[in-house]
Design an enzyme around this catalytic site. Structure first.
Site, PDB file in Angstrom:
ATOM      1  N   HIS A 177      -1.562   0.969  -9.693  1.00 13.19           N
ATOM      2  CA  HIS A 177      -2.211   0.019  -8.897  1.00 13.19           C
ATOM      3  C   HIS A 177      -2.725  -1.119  -9.648  1.00 13.19           C
ATOM      4  O   HIS A 177      -4.203  -1.316  -9.787  1.00 13.19           O
ATOM      5  CB  HIS A 177      -3.155   0.544  -7.974  1.00 13.19           C
ATOM      6  CG  HIS A 177      -3.338  -0.143  -6.836  1.00 13.19           C
ATOM      7  ND1 HIS A 177      -4.145   0.225  -5.666  1.00 13.19           N
ATOM      8  CD2 HIS A 177      -3.379  -1.497  -6.331  1.00 13.19           C
ATOM      9  CE1 HIS A 177      -4.238  -0.621  -4.619  1.00 13.19           C
ATOM     10  NE2 HIS A 177      -3.889  -1.860  -5.135  1.00 13.19           N
ATOM     11  N   ARG A 220       0.878  -1.136   0.002  1.00 18.84           N
ATOM     12  CA  ARG A 220      -0.062   0.038   0.007  1.00 18.84           C
ATOM     13  C   ARG A 220       0.785   1.264  -0.038  1.00 18.84           C
ATOM     14  O   ARG A 220       1.909   1.319   0.636  1.00 18.84           O
ATOM     15  CB  ARG A 220      -0.950  -0.031   1.226  1.00 18.84           C
ATOM     16  CG  ARG A 220      -2.062  -1.041   1.222  1.00 18.84           C
ATOM     17  CD  ARG A 220      -3.140  -0.585   0.134  1.00 18.84           C
ATOM     18  NE  ARG A 220      -4.157  -1.532   0.146  1.00 18.84           N
ATOM     19  CZ  ARG A 220      -4.308  -2.378  -0.829  1.00 18.84           C
ATOM     20  NH1 ARG A 220      -3.385  -2.679  -1.566  1.00 18.84           N
ATOM     21  NH2 ARG A 220      -5.521  -3.382  -0.762  1.00 18.84           N
ATOM     22  N   GLU A 271      -3.242   7.812  -4.237  1.00 16.48           N
ATOM     23  CA  GLU A 271      -3.763   7.571  -5.543  1.00 16.48           C
ATOM     24  C   GLU A 271      -4.963   8.070  -6.093  1.00 16.48           C
ATOM     25  O   GLU A 271      -5.756   8.421  -5.289  1.00 16.48           O
ATOM     26  CB  GLU A 271      -4.050   6.122  -5.469  1.00 16.48           C
ATOM     27  CG  GLU A 271      -2.567   5.089  -5.288  1.00 16.48           C
ATOM     28  CD  GLU A 271      -3.074   3.644  -5.071  1.00 16.48           C
ATOM     29  OE1 GLU A 271      -2.141   2.906  -4.457  1.00 16.48           O
ATOM     30  OE2 GLU A 271      -3.903   3.196  -5.752  1.00 16.48           O
TER      31      GLU A 271
END
Lengths: 313, 326
Positions: free
Chosen positions: A279, A232, A261
């Site tokens: 991602h 993460r 993000e």
């Protein structure tokens, strides 16, 4: 079950939407102009939330949904779900382990090769016509390099299995040493970083692991070390990472996740020793479908009073 | 330049300078006498005729200096050719055979790096790594939303064309990704358990990805033709770390443009450094400028291997990387 309200806060998979719509009353706030009002209007019919890595359920949302029984996350990481509040209120939580392990591990190795062998940069070299002027420079061998893994769970072990096929010695850091593991254990992340060439973040995001990659770890990894983050964004102190890369204190980075993000620090765009992915760790057709099936399966099991398929402990 | 002394021990002939040689010279100048053709004012042919008639060992880079029959004629005492390359397509093998010249190449060293490149290109094509990296850098993740989905690598059938040093290393790596390995080679290898296909077309028909790891020879030139590509199919991917000419490049480009195959990862091309411009329009193709062996470690290792081969030759021991049955 068609009257059961299932809230999906943001789009994540059209296949998943389809499958949920066949069985439940799927509520999609992004399709209406006033999202908050929409959720309020449906608050008494919402009995389930389908979240993902970007959007889960915090205490505020949970408090607004008095009939909430289950949160089924379209991800394995559940750092965006307020687990404490769920436990207090008896709300069940499920995730999607195992089905995405291989894809994420594959990507970790893909990122490592892309950084060490400069695959993206040399691609650009060819596409821009520079190959006609001369050969690309020497890059760095991957075979035989020591790979350090933070978190030797499902994904960490899968990364180790692949790296071993490249004759890479494996070392790891974990909350506790794993007695049945043949790999070298380091009791601190700094020591692991100092003793490996490629450092892979593969642990869950918790309060303890936030910014586990800090300035000290980055400096220990050093100007020939490479950081691979498939965990993460908040695992890494992003500002420290950026300055280390810009200043050359860190050899390179392959990143699939970021603190905010979809925003990626723009100072990284000019660096040829960095590969930036949006991602996509579990981003294959096959795996996203398998994850969706697991989400639907868990919800069906819950509402049919059968055992959950993949409950979060 | 002094006349060539036939009794001078351990003489090694070199035609052109290179990075590898510089590294070798500093490690080995006390063990071997390096006869450097480029140091002489004489043109190469003349130099060889007057100074290299008793030279037994030639250390060469076939990419720069093809080893032709004419060249071999000028080296009547040549017993060993050490090539700093894995590929032997620029060596006149028939002429070497006829003259009983042994060949040692650098395959064992290159194998790891080339296999890494093959796997890297394969992962890049399947998971769209270079394309996704561009997506982020061009600002599309912020403005355009989620990137498209890629394809899962696990469970895919990988057809390796050429199961030599490099092919075996590719197989070893991809097995760890849960791929199923199949292969085509000149001969079946009884020491491996992977399914063997004597026909490359049949291999393609049974594979999700073809990885080209074989040598370029008269038999393998354009071996990957339209028939093979169509057999590979619309969901198929091709990776080439061999030589460009093993694939009929024009046909491959057509197949990619028309969607007859799903994607390609290419480190080599028929006419390097020319790359067919149609490929620049495609997002499902990953291009690399023939750098599979270009790692710093590789060069150190290659130098060490050359030295080990020289030591073995001069002490009548088995060579470390002899190419048998060439």
């Amino acid at each position: 079950m068609e009257s059961i309200g299932v809230l999906m806060p943001i789009p994540m998979s059209s296949y998943l939407e389809q499958e949920l719509e066949k069985r439940f009353n799927l509520l999609k706030p992004w399709t209406v102009p006033h999202k908050t009002q929409f959720i309020k209007d449906h608050s008494t019919s919402i009995r389930a939330i389908v979240g993902n890595a970007s959007a889960g359920a915090d205490a505020e949302l949970i408090a607004a949904l008095p009939k909430l029984e289950i949160i089924s996350s379209f991800s394995v990481g559940i750092d965006k779900v307020d687990l404490k509040t769920c436990k207090e209120k008896g709300i069940r939580v499920t995730n999607t382990p195992d089905v995405l392990t291989d894809d994420v591990a594959d990507l970790a190795i893909g990122l490592t090769l892309a950084v060490l062998r400069r695959l993206c940069e040399s691609e650009r070299y060819v596409r821009s016509g520079q190959w006609k002027k001369g050969g690309y420079k020497l890059t760095t061998k991957f075979t035989g390099k020591t790979v350090g893994i933070i978190g030797l769970g499902r994904i960490g072990k899968a990364v180790a299995k692949r790296a071993e096929a490249f004759s890479c010695p494996i070392a790891y850091f974990s909350r506790t040493e794993k007695p049945d593991s043949k790999f070298k254990y380091y009791p601190t992340v700094v020591e692991l970083a100092a003793n490996c060439h490629v450092l892979v973040v593969a642990c869950p995001l918790t309060e303890e692991t936030r910014h586990i990659i800090n300035r000290q770890v980055i400096n220990a990894l050093g100007p020939r070390g490479v950081l691979i983050n498939i965990g993460r964004g908040p695992h890494v102190d992003e500002a420290e990472l950026v300055s280390a890369l810009v200043e050359g204190r860190l050899g390179g980075a392959g990143l699939d996740v970021y603190e905010k993000e979809p925003h990626v620090p723009e100072q990284l765009f000019a660096l040829e020793n960095v590969v930036l992915l949006p991602h996509v760790g579990s981003g294959t057709v096959e795996t996203r479908n398998a994850m969706a099936d697991l989400v639907v399966g868990n919800l069906e099991a819950h509402f049919l009073k059968k055992p959950l398929l993949t409950p979060v402990a | 330049m002094a006349q060539d002394n036939p009794t001078q021990p351990h003489q090694v002939l070199l035609l052109l300078p290179s990075h590898c040689f510089t590294a070798l010279e500093s490690k080995a100048s006390h063990k071997f006498h390096f006869l450097k053709a480029w140091d002489s004012p004489l043109p190469q042919a003349q130099f060889l005729q007057s100074h290299a008639t008793s030279s037994q060992v030639l250390l060469s880079f076939p990419k720069e200096t093809p080893i032709t029959a004419q060249l071999l004629q000028l080296l009547p005492s040549l017993k060993l050719l050490i090539t700093i390359s894995a590929g032997l397509d620029r060596v006149d093998l028939a002429a070497c055979r006829a003259r009983g010249v042994r060949i040692a190449n650098s395959s064992p060293i290159f194998a790891g790096d080339v296999a890494d490149m093959a796997v890297g290109l394969f992962l890049d094509v399947m998971r769209k790594i270079s394309a996704a990296n561009r997506y982020v850098r061009d600002g599309f993740w912020v403005s355009g939303g989620d990137f498209v989905l890629g394809s899962k690598v696990g469970g895919k059938r990988v057809g390796i064309v050429g199961l030599g040093h490099i092919g075996l290393q590719v197989a070893k790596r991809l097995e760890a990704f849960d791929c199923k390995i199949l292969y085509n080679s000149r001969k079946e290898k009884p020491s491996v358990s992977y399914p063997f296909y004597s026909d490359v077309c049949e291999l393609a028909a049974n594979s999700d990805v073809l990885v080209i790891c074989c040598a370029l020879t008269a038999q393998t030139r354009h071996m990957i033709n339209k028939k093979v590509l169509l057999a590979l199919g619309r969901e198929g991917v091709i990776v080439n770390v061999g030589r460009g000419a093993i694939i009929d490049e024009k046909e491959m480009v057509q197949c990619l443009v028309q969607g007859e195959i799903k994607g390609a990862g290419l480190d080599v091309f028929e006419n390097e450094p020319q790359v067919p411009k149609e490929l620049f329009e495609l997002d499902n193709v990953v291009l690399s400028p023939h750098k599979a062996v270009l790692t710093a470690d590789c060069f150190t290792d290659v130098t060490d291997l050359a030295m080990a081969n020289l030591e073995a030759f001069f002490s009548n021991k088995p060579l470390l990387s002899e190419v048998v049955n060439y």
